[in-house]
Design a protein around this motif. Structure first.
Motif, PDB file in Angstrom:
ATOM      1  N   THR A  13       0.846  -1.191   0.000  1.00 62.55           N
ATOM      2  CA  THR A  13       0.000   0.000   0.000  1.00 62.55           C
ATOM      3  C   THR A  13       0.879   1.237   0.000  1.00 62.55           C
ATOM      4  OG1 THR A  13      -0.108  -0.025   2.420  1.00 62.55           O
ATOM      5  CG2 THR A  13      -1.924  -1.089   1.234  1.00 62.55           C
ATOM      6  N   GLN A  14       0.305   2.337  -0.477  1.00 66.39           N
ATOM      7  CA  GLN A  14       0.961   3.632  -0.424  1.00 66.39           C
ATOM      8  C   GLN A  14       0.357   4.421   0.729  1.00 66.39           C
ATOM      9  OE1 GLN A  14       3.515   4.548  -2.505  1.00 66.39           O
ATOM     10  NE2 GLN A  14       3.396   2.492  -3.407  1.00 66.39           N
ATOM     11  N   ARG A  15       1.188   4.932   1.617  1.00 63.41           N
ATOM     12  CA  ARG A  15       0.686   5.652   2.777  1.00 63.41           C
ATOM     13  C   ARG A  15       1.343   7.031   2.867  1.00 63.41           C
ATOM     14  NH1 ARG A  15      -1.330   1.948   6.724  1.00 63.41           N
ATOM     15  NH2 ARG A  15      -1.521  -0.115   5.742  1.00 63.41           N
ATOM     16  N   ARG A  16       0.580   8.002   3.315  1.00 61.16           N
ATOM     17  CA  ARG A  16       1.160   9.284   3.740  1.00 61.16           C
ATOM     18  C   ARG A  16       1.023   9.324   5.260  1.00 61.16           C
ATOM     19  NH1 ARG A  16       1.136  14.942   0.684  1.00 61.16           N
ATOM     20  NH2 ARG A  16       2.582  13.619  -0.462  1.00 61.16           N
ATOM     21  N   ILE A  17       2.146   9.471   5.932  1.00 61.63           N
ATOM     22  CA  ILE A  17       2.149   9.349   7.385  1.00 61.63           C
ATOM     23  C   ILE A  17       2.826  10.554   8.044  1.00 61.63           C
ATOM     24  CG2 ILE A  17       2.123   6.831   7.324  1.00 61.63           C
ATOM     25  CD1 ILE A  17       5.135   6.888   7.878  1.00 61.63           C
ATOM     26  N   TRP A  18       2.484  10.746   9.320  1.00 64.86           N
ATOM     27  CA  TRP A  18       3.135  11.773  10.141  1.00 64.86           C
ATOM     28  C   TRP A  18       4.014  11.032  11.148  1.00 64.86           C
ATOM     29  CZ3 TRP A  18      -1.988  14.593  11.950  1.00 64.86           C
ATOM     30  CH2 TRP A  18      -2.753  14.911  10.822  1.00 64.86           C
ATOM     31  N   PRO A  19       5.316  11.003  10.951  1.00 69.12           N
ATOM     32  CA  PRO A  19       6.187  10.226  11.846  1.00 69.12           C
ATOM     33  C   PRO A  19       6.211  10.807  13.253  1.00 69.12           C
ATOM     34  CG  PRO A  19       7.505  11.604  10.393  1.00 69.12           C
ATOM     35  CD  PRO A  19       6.084  11.729   9.922  1.00 69.12           C
ATOM     36  N   VAL A  20       6.138   9.930  14.235  1.00 63.81           N
ATOM     37  CA  VAL A  20       6.037  10.359  15.632  1.00 63.81           C
ATOM     38  C   VAL A  20       7.230   9.896  16.462  1.00 63.81           C
ATOM     39  CG1 VAL A  20       4.660  10.201  17.746  1.00 63.81           C
ATOM     40  CG2 VAL A  20       3.522  10.368  15.517  1.00 63.81           C
ATOM     41  N   ALA A  21       7.573   8.606  16.370  1.00 57.81           N
ATOM     42  CA  ALA A  21       8.636   8.060  17.219  1.00 57.81           C
ATOM     43  C   ALA A  21       9.185   6.788  16.598  1.00 57.81           C
ATOM     44  CB  ALA A  21       8.109   7.772  18.629  1.00 57.81           C
ATOM     45  N   LEU A  22      10.410   6.464  16.979  1.00 61.66           N
ATOM     46  CA  LEU A  22      11.039   5.216  16.556  1.00 61.66           C
ATOM     47  C   LEU A  22      11.210   4.305  17.764  1.00 61.66           C
ATOM     48  CD1 LEU A  22      13.830   6.249  14.018  1.00 61.66           C
ATOM     49  CD2 LEU A  22      12.069   4.521  13.639  1.00 61.66           C
ATOM     50  N   GLY A  23      10.796   3.051  17.621  1.00 62.43           N
ATOM     51  CA  GLY A  23      10.981   2.062  18.677  1.00 62.43           C
ATOM     52  C   GLY A  23      12.089   1.097  18.294  1.00 62.43           C
ATOM     53  N   TYR A  24      13.097   0.985  19.165  1.00 64.58           N
ATOM     54  CA  TYR A  24      14.219   0.078  18.920  1.00 64.58           C
ATOM     55  C   TYR A  24      14.033  -1.176  19.766  1.00 64.58           C
ATOM     56  CZ  TYR A  24      16.711   3.835  16.495  1.00 64.58           C
ATOM     57  OH  TYR A  24      17.076   4.820  15.611  1.00 64.58           O
ATOM     58  N   PHE A  25      13.515  -2.230  19.168  1.00 65.87           N
ATOM     59  CA  PHE A  25      13.303  -3.480  19.859  1.00 65.87           C
ATOM     60  C   PHE A  25      14.387  -4.478  19.454  1.00 65.87           C
ATOM     61  CE2 PHE A  25       9.220  -1.393  19.358  1.00 65.87           C
ATOM     62  CZ  PHE A  25       8.726  -1.422  20.656  1.00 65.87           C
ATOM     63  N   GLU A  26      14.444  -5.602  20.174  1.00 67.47           N
ATOM     64  CA  GLU A  26      15.450  -6.611  19.885  1.00 67.47           C
ATOM     65  C   GLU A  26      15.279  -7.123  18.458  1.00 67.47           C
ATOM     66  OE1 GLU A  26      18.237  -9.762  21.775  1.00 67.47           O
ATOM     67  OE2 GLU A  26      17.147  -8.208  22.827  1.00 67.47           O
TER      68      GLU A  26
ATOM     69  N   ILE B  17      10.554  -0.194  14.800  1.00 72.30           N
ATOM     70  CA  ILE B  17       9.163   0.165  14.538  1.00 72.30           C
ATOM     71  C   ILE B  17       9.035   1.682  14.469  1.00 72.30           C
ATOM     72  CG2 ILE B  17       6.797   0.106  15.424  1.00 72.30           C
ATOM     73  CD1 ILE B  17       7.676  -2.606  14.549  1.00 72.30           C
ATOM     74  N   LEU B  18       8.321   2.175  13.459  1.00 72.67           N
ATOM     75  CA  LEU B  18       8.012   3.598  13.368  1.00 72.67           C
ATOM     76  C   LEU B  18       6.574   3.806  13.824  1.00 72.67           C
ATOM     77  CD1 LEU B  18       8.732   6.515  12.417  1.00 72.67           C
ATOM     78  CD2 LEU B  18       7.674   5.898  10.227  1.00 72.67           C
ATOM     79  N   VAL B  19       6.413   4.650  14.840  1.00 74.00           N
ATOM     80  CA  VAL B  19       5.076   5.067  15.258  1.00 74.00           C
ATOM     81  C   VAL B  19       4.700   6.280  14.420  1.00 74.00           C
ATOM     82  CG1 VAL B  19       3.680   5.955  17.160  1.00 74.00           C
ATOM     83  CG2 VAL B  19       5.474   4.252  17.609  1.00 74.00           C
ATOM     84  N   ALA B  20       3.515   6.248  13.814  1.00 76.12           N
ATOM     85  CA  ALA B  20       3.114   7.353  12.942  1.00 76.12           C
ATOM     86  C   ALA B  20       1.598   7.455  12.885  1.00 76.12           C
ATOM     87  CB  ALA B  20       3.671   7.147  11.529  1.00 76.12           C
TER      88      ALA B  20
END
Length: 230
Positions: A163-176, A180-183
């Motif tokens: 899919t094509q998405r337009r997103i507003w990036p909020v935070a990056l999660g660094y997991f093991e 993950i990008l929260v947006a």
């Protein structure tokens, strides 16, 4: 505990809170009477600490006051080393370099015995990080979060649908082994979590997000029941 050590602890406690902390809570945390706490606050203010507040209202340490790194304890040094080593093992090249530079700056102002502890720390971090494709997108995502600009992404979900998405990036999660990008997703009209390794393409736009990053982050935290004191 010496008075100088107690004053340093008081600064550390204030520094970890963005909102005013009551005198009662500060006195309990430092193990002194309320009267002594008020004297300690006055002493720190006289020494240049930008502490504002009053009895009954609470106290807050305003940004800009730097604690002397030579006062770091042995365990605080271990925490810094462990965190920096994790960053160097599990993030992008720019953050790796910044972590190394930060440790070098701290080492430069530590006394000899503490500097040796920093340099010989036995706390190790394995490299469990997956190779992102391309790696530069992680740094680009961090830049977009700081700039508050929208991103156009091509995304492949768990069913391999694109899919094509337009997103507003909020935070990056660094997991093991996973990033993950929260947006905020305009397509879904809500917060979504995007795996970096499923992003096919990332293109910054010239559009500024309608709401500031800190506002979006606060909304996401409330929505997910996440408490953050720092």
């Amino acid at each position: 505990m010496s008075r100088s050590a107690r004053l340093l602890d008081l600064l550390q406690i204030l520094r970890t809170h963005r909102r005013p902390v009551s005198g009662v809570a500060l006195a309990e945390a430092t193990g002194v009477s309320l009267r002594t706490l008020y004297r300690d606050i006055a002493t720190l203010q006289a020494q240049g600490a930008d502490i504002t507040g009053a009895p009954g209202l609470g106290y807050v340490l305003n940004p800009g006051f730097l604690l002397p790194p030579i006062m770091l304890s042995s365990e605080e040094i271990e925490a810094l080393v462990l965190g920096a080593r994790w960053v160097r093992a599990n993030t992008d090249d720019r953050l790796k370099q910044s972590a190394a530079h930060a440790l070098a700056k701290i080492a430069a102002v530590l006394p000899g015995d503490l500097r040796r502890e920093l340099e010989t720390s036995a706390l190790l971090v394995p490299n469990t990080r997956r190779k992102e494709s391309p790696e530069r997108d992680v740094a680009a995502l961090r830049d977009a979060i700081k700039a508050g600009v929208k991103l156009d992404i091509a995304y492949r979900d768990e069913r391999a649908q694109e899919t094509q998405r337009r997103i507003w990036p909020v935070a990056l999660g660094y997991f093991e082994g996973l990033r993950i990008l929260v947006a905020w997703c305009e397509l879904r009209e809500g917060f979504r979590h995007f795996r970096i390794d499923r992003m096919i393409d990332v293109t910054p736009t010239q559009e500024i997000c309608p709401r500031r990053g800190e506002v979006l982050l606060a909304e996401w935290r409330r929505e997910n029941g996440i408490v953050h004191d720092l």
